[in-house]
Design a protein around this motif. Structure first.
Motif, short mmCIF file in Angstrom:
data_model
loop_
_atom_site.label_atom_id
_atom_site.label_comp_id
_atom_site.label_asym_id
_atom_site.label_seq_id
_atom_site.Cartn_x
_atom_site.Cartn_y
_atom_site.Cartn_z
N ILE A 3 0.86 -1.18 0.00
CA ILE A 3 0.00 0.00 0.00
C ILE A 3 0.89 1.23 0.00
CG2 ILE A 3 -1.81 1.29 1.19
CD1 ILE A 3 -2.68 -1.34 2.52
N CYS A 4 0.82 2.01 -1.08
CA CYS A 4 1.55 3.27 -1.17
C CYS A 4 0.66 4.37 -0.61
CB CYS A 4 1.91 3.57 -2.63
SG CYS A 4 3.08 2.39 -3.33
N VAL A 5 1.19 5.13 0.34
CA VAL A 5 0.39 6.12 1.05
C VAL A 5 1.07 7.48 0.97
CG1 VAL A 5 -0.71 6.68 3.25
CG2 VAL A 5 -0.33 4.30 2.65
N ASP A 6 0.32 8.47 0.52
CA ASP A 6 0.78 9.85 0.50
C ASP A 6 0.84 10.37 1.95
OD1 ASP A 6 1.38 12.45 -0.59
OD2 ASP A 6 -0.72 12.99 -0.36
N PHE A 7 1.46 11.52 2.16
CA PHE A 7 1.59 12.08 3.51
C PHE A 7 0.65 13.27 3.73
CE2 PHE A 7 3.89 14.45 6.90
CZ PHE A 7 3.85 13.46 7.88
N ASP A 8 0.93 14.39 3.07
CA ASP A 8 0.13 15.61 3.28
C ASP A 8 -1.26 15.45 2.68
OD1 ASP A 8 2.20 17.59 4.45
OD2 ASP A 8 3.23 16.72 2.73
N GLY A 9 -2.28 15.62 3.51
CA GLY A 9 -3.65 15.46 3.07
C GLY A 9 -4.16 14.04 3.18
N THR A 10 -3.27 13.12 3.47
CA THR A 10 -3.64 11.71 3.60
C THR A 10 -3.40 11.23 5.03
OG1 THR A 10 -3.10 11.34 1.28
CG2 THR A 10 -3.19 9.39 2.69
N VAL A 12 -1.60 13.58 7.39
CA VAL A 12 -1.67 14.84 8.16
C VAL A 12 -2.29 15.92 7.29
CG1 VAL A 12 0.35 14.28 9.59
CG2 VAL A 12 0.65 15.61 7.49
N ASP A 13 -2.80 16.97 7.95
CA ASP A 13 -3.36 18.12 7.24
C ASP A 13 -2.28 18.79 6.40
OD1 ASP A 13 -5.01 20.24 6.48
OD2 ASP A 13 -4.69 21.35 8.35
N HIS A 14 -2.68 19.41 5.31
CA HIS A 14 -1.76 20.15 4.44
C HIS A 14 -1.24 21.38 5.17
CE1 HIS A 14 -2.08 18.25 0.47
NE2 HIS A 14 -3.30 17.93 0.84
N ARG A 15 -0.02 21.31 5.64
CA ARG A 15 0.65 22.46 6.27
C ARG A 15 2.10 22.52 5.80
NH1 ARG A 15 -3.32 25.79 8.24
NH2 ARG A 15 -4.93 24.44 9.12
N TYR A 16 2.36 21.96 4.61
CA TYR A 16 3.69 21.91 4.04
C TYR A 16 4.33 23.30 4.05
CZ TYR A 16 7.37 20.92 0.65
OH TYR A 16 8.57 20.76 0.03
N PRO A 17 5.57 23.46 4.45
CA PRO A 17 6.54 22.42 4.75
C PRO A 17 6.44 21.87 6.17
CG PRO A 17 7.62 24.55 4.89
CD PRO A 17 6.19 24.81 4.47
N GLY A 18 5.54 22.42 6.98
CA GLY A 18 5.34 21.88 8.32
C GLY A 18 4.55 20.58 8.26
N ILE A 19 4.37 20.00 9.43
CA ILE A 19 3.54 18.80 9.54
C ILE A 19 2.26 19.21 10.25
CG2 ILE A 19 3.32 16.52 10.60
CD1 ILE A 19 6.28 16.10 10.06
N GLY A 20 1.15 19.04 9.55
CA GLY A 20 -0.15 19.45 10.08
C GLY A 20 -0.69 18.47 11.12
N GLU A 21 -1.88 18.80 11.56
CA GLU A 21 -2.58 17.93 12.51
C GLU A 21 -2.87 16.58 11.86
OE1 GLU A 21 -3.42 18.54 15.78
OE2 GLU A 21 -2.09 20.25 15.47
N PRO A 22 -2.97 15.53 12.67
CA PRO A 22 -3.25 14.21 12.10
C PRO A 22 -4.62 14.16 11.42
CG PRO A 22 -2.79 14.06 14.47
CD PRO A 22 -2.82 15.50 14.12
N VAL A 23 -4.69 13.52 10.28
CA VAL A 23 -5.97 13.25 9.63
C VAL A 23 -6.68 12.23 10.51
CG1 VAL A 23 -7.05 12.16 7.63
CG2 VAL A 23 -5.19 13.80 7.30
N PRO A 24 -7.97 12.47 10.83
CA PRO A 24 -8.68 11.55 11.70
C PRO A 24 -8.59 10.09 11.23
CG PRO A 24 -10.00 13.52 11.35
CD PRO A 24 -8.80 13.61 10.43
#
Length: 132
Positions: A3-10, A12-24
């Motif tokens: 399973i290939c999994v994206d990071f931002d928006g998948t 964690v929230d989109h806060r690039y270049p930071g790391i956003g809040e966890p996606v529920p």
């Protein structure tokens, strides 16, 4: 199952270049999928570069600190045996930008993100019902 999994928006929230809040439910489902034998591959645009910092390493460390063990990062180590393609091979790709991926818009998030309440059970069913 790969399973290939994206990071931002998948994950964690989109806060690039930071790391956003966890996606529920994202990490919860990644842990469940890994426990049923899925091989998780982080498949992201983030990279480590002297101009921008350790954005990829930060994402990997975020996942590891939450108990997610990655099989690969932007590559599938097993595919080296049969191809030199730079595209990471997976049975499934989870990405908020993928056509048809169920999305939600949590309060305070910058953009819609993956709806793991819908995606997680479908992936678990695939993981448990097929021999990969």
């Amino acid at each position: 199952m790969y399973i290939c999994v994206d990071f931002d928006g998948t994950i964690v929230d989109h806060r690039y270049p930071g790391i956003g809040e966890p996606v529920p439910m994202a990490v919860t489902w990644l842990l469940r999928l890994q426990s049923c034998g899925a091989r998780l591959i982080l498949f992201t645009m983030r990279s480590d570069d002297p101009r921008f910092g350790t954005l990829l390493t930060d994402a990997v460390q975020y996942l590891e600190s939450n108990g997610v063990k990655l099989f690969g990062v932007n590559c599938n180590p097993d595919q080296k045996e049969w191809t030199v393609s730079p595209k990471a091979y997976g049975h499934v790709y989870v990405d908020d930008s993928a056509f048809g991926c169920p999305l939600i818009m949590p309060k305070g998030f910058a953009r819609p993100c993956v709806d793991w309440k819908k995606v997680g059970p479908q992936l678990e069913h695939l993981c448990l019902s097929r021999s990969w």
